[in-house]
Scaffold this motif. Structure first.
Motif, PDB file in Angstrom:
ATOM      1  N   TYR A   1      18.810 -41.231 -29.607  1.00  0.00           N
ATOM      2  CA  TYR A   1      19.849 -40.278 -29.985  1.00  0.00           C
ATOM      3  C   TYR A   1      21.089 -40.908 -30.584  1.00  0.00           C
ATOM      4  O   TYR A   1      21.933 -40.209 -31.114  1.00  0.00           O
ATOM      5  N   MET A   2      21.214 -42.211 -30.430  1.00  0.00           N
ATOM      6  CA  MET A   2      22.428 -42.915 -30.835  1.00  0.00           C
ATOM      7  C   MET A   2      23.644 -42.305 -30.145  1.00  0.00           C
ATOM      8  O   MET A   2      24.699 -42.092 -30.739  1.00  0.00           O
ATOM      9  N   ASP A   3      23.464 -42.000 -28.874  1.00  0.00           N
ATOM     10  CA  ASP A   3      24.554 -41.463 -28.071  1.00  0.00           C
ATOM     11  C   ASP A   3      25.682 -42.485 -27.979  1.00  0.00           C
ATOM     12  O   ASP A   3      25.461 -43.689 -28.061  1.00  0.00           O
ATOM     13  N   THR A   4      26.872 -41.995 -27.760  1.00  0.00           N
ATOM     14  CA  THR A   4      28.007 -42.881 -27.548  1.00  0.00           C
ATOM     15  C   THR A   4      27.940 -43.440 -26.128  1.00  0.00           C
ATOM     16  O   THR A   4      27.231 -42.901 -25.261  1.00  0.00           O
ATOM     17  N   ILE A   5      28.683 -44.485 -25.901  1.00  0.00           N
ATOM     18  CA  ILE A   5      28.770 -45.074 -24.566  1.00  0.00           C
ATOM     19  C   ILE A   5      29.227 -44.016 -23.571  1.00  0.00           C
ATOM     20  O   ILE A   5      28.663 -43.870 -22.486  1.00  0.00           O
ATOM     21  N   ARG A   6      30.236 -43.261 -23.947  1.00  0.00           N
ATOM     22  CA  ARG A   6      30.772 -42.216 -23.066  1.00  0.00           C
ATOM     23  C   ARG A   6      29.703 -41.177 -22.716  1.00  0.00           C
ATOM     24  O   ARG A   6      29.573 -40.767 -21.571  1.00  0.00           O
TER      25      ARG A   6
ATOM     26  N   LYS B   1      29.899 -50.121 -16.885  1.00  0.00           N
ATOM     27  CA  LYS B   1      28.529 -50.463 -16.466  1.00  0.00           C
ATOM     28  C   LYS B   1      27.553 -50.174 -17.601  1.00  0.00           C
ATOM     29  O   LYS B   1      26.630 -50.950 -17.844  1.00  0.00           O
ATOM     30  N   THR B   2      27.764 -49.085 -18.302  1.00  0.00           N
ATOM     31  CA  THR B   2      26.896 -48.735 -19.423  1.00  0.00           C
ATOM     32  C   THR B   2      26.950 -49.819 -20.493  1.00  0.00           C
ATOM     33  O   THR B   2      25.915 -50.260 -21.000  1.00  0.00           O
ATOM     34  N   LYS B   3      28.145 -50.266 -20.841  1.00  0.00           N
ATOM     35  CA  LYS B   3      28.297 -51.321 -21.849  1.00  0.00           C
ATOM     36  C   LYS B   3      27.591 -52.600 -21.416  1.00  0.00           C
ATOM     37  O   LYS B   3      26.897 -53.243 -22.214  1.00  0.00           O
TER      38      LYS B   3
ATOM     39  N   ILE C   1      26.403 -41.539 -22.743  1.00  0.00           N
ATOM     40  CA  ILE C   1      25.386 -42.140 -21.878  1.00  0.00           C
ATOM     41  C   ILE C   1      25.921 -42.260 -20.454  1.00  0.00           C
ATOM     42  O   ILE C   1      25.226 -41.918 -19.489  1.00  0.00           O
ATOM     43  N   ALA C   2      27.140 -42.757 -20.312  1.00  0.00           N
ATOM     44  CA  ALA C   2      27.751 -42.914 -18.983  1.00  0.00           C
ATOM     45  C   ALA C   2      27.813 -41.571 -18.265  1.00  0.00           C
ATOM     46  O   ALA C   2      27.472 -41.468 -17.084  1.00  0.00           O
ATOM     47  N   ARG C   3      28.226 -40.561 -18.963  1.00  0.00           N
ATOM     48  CA  ARG C   3      28.327 -39.222 -18.362  1.00  0.00           C
ATOM     49  C   ARG C   3      26.940 -38.704 -17.971  1.00  0.00           C
ATOM     50  O   ARG C   3      26.751 -38.159 -16.894  1.00  0.00           O
ATOM     51  N   HIS C   4      25.961 -38.889 -18.854  1.00  0.00           N
ATOM     52  CA  HIS C   4      24.604 -38.398 -18.594  1.00  0.00           C
ATOM     53  C   HIS C   4      24.004 -39.033 -17.338  1.00  0.00           C
ATOM     54  O   HIS C   4      23.341 -38.368 -16.553  1.00  0.00           O
ATOM     55  N   PHE C   5      24.223 -40.336 -17.151  1.00  0.00           N
ATOM     56  CA  PHE C   5      23.638 -41.044 -16.017  1.00  0.00           C
ATOM     57  C   PHE C   5      24.600 -41.197 -14.841  1.00  0.00           C
ATOM     58  O   PHE C   5      24.276 -41.845 -13.857  1.00  0.00           O
ATOM     59  N   ALA C   6      25.784 -40.611 -14.963  1.00  0.00           N
ATOM     60  CA  ALA C   6      26.785 -40.646 -13.892  1.00  0.00           C
ATOM     61  C   ALA C   6      27.119 -42.077 -13.478  1.00  0.00           C
ATOM     62  O   ALA C   6      27.142 -42.427 -12.302  1.00  0.00           O
ATOM     63  N   ILE C   7      27.361 -42.913 -14.483  1.00  0.00           N
ATOM     64  CA  ILE C   7      27.792 -44.289 -14.244  1.00  0.00           C
ATOM     65  C   ILE C   7      29.033 -44.540 -15.095  1.00  0.00           C
ATOM     66  O   ILE C   7      29.335 -43.772 -15.997  1.00  0.00           O
TER      67      ILE C   7
END
Length: 119
Positions: free
Chosen positions: A79-84, A96-98, A86-92
């Motif tokens: 999806y080329m999601d942003t870091i934000r 940590k995502t970076k 992805i972090a929100r989706h996985f609740a991290i």
């Protein structure tokens, strides 16, 4: 069976590790994969690729975190999601995502070089 026992099975190369991993984490991995690719057979391939990757290189700590990292990378790639996002989706956290993405990209680069790709 707890994660430590599962890791022991992986390290012993016992195929029960795969069925245990599927039992514990399969539905979540399938769900994440399907949400990304929107195709059942492709999602199953993604899930199986995750198990194969785990079989070949699982570290002796936190197997779910390891599996989840692979799915986060898949989500980012698809999806080329942003870091934000992805972090929100996985609740991290974004930090940590970076870090996870950095490590996965590094591993992928080493893998591709090992497989003979010029980078």
């Amino acid at each position: 069976m707890n994660d430590e026992k599962s890791v022991e099975l992986y390290l012993k190369r016992d195929e029960k590790a795969l069925s245990e991993t599927s039992r514990r984490y399969g539905s979540r991995l399938r769900s994440v994969s399907f949400n990304i690719v929107q195709n059942r057979s492709t999602a199953e391939e993604c899930e199986n690729d995750t198990y194969l990757e785990a079989w070949e290189s699982i570290p002796p700590h936190q197997p779910y975190d390891y599996l989840e990292q692979r799915n986060i990378f898949l989500r980012r790639y698809w999806y080329m999601d942003t870091i934000r996002e992805i972090a929100r989706h996985f609740a991290i956290s974004e930090s940590k995502t970076k870090t996870m993405l950095f490590r996965i990209r590094k591993e992928m680069k080493l893998f591709l070089i090992k497989e003979g790709y010029d980078l």
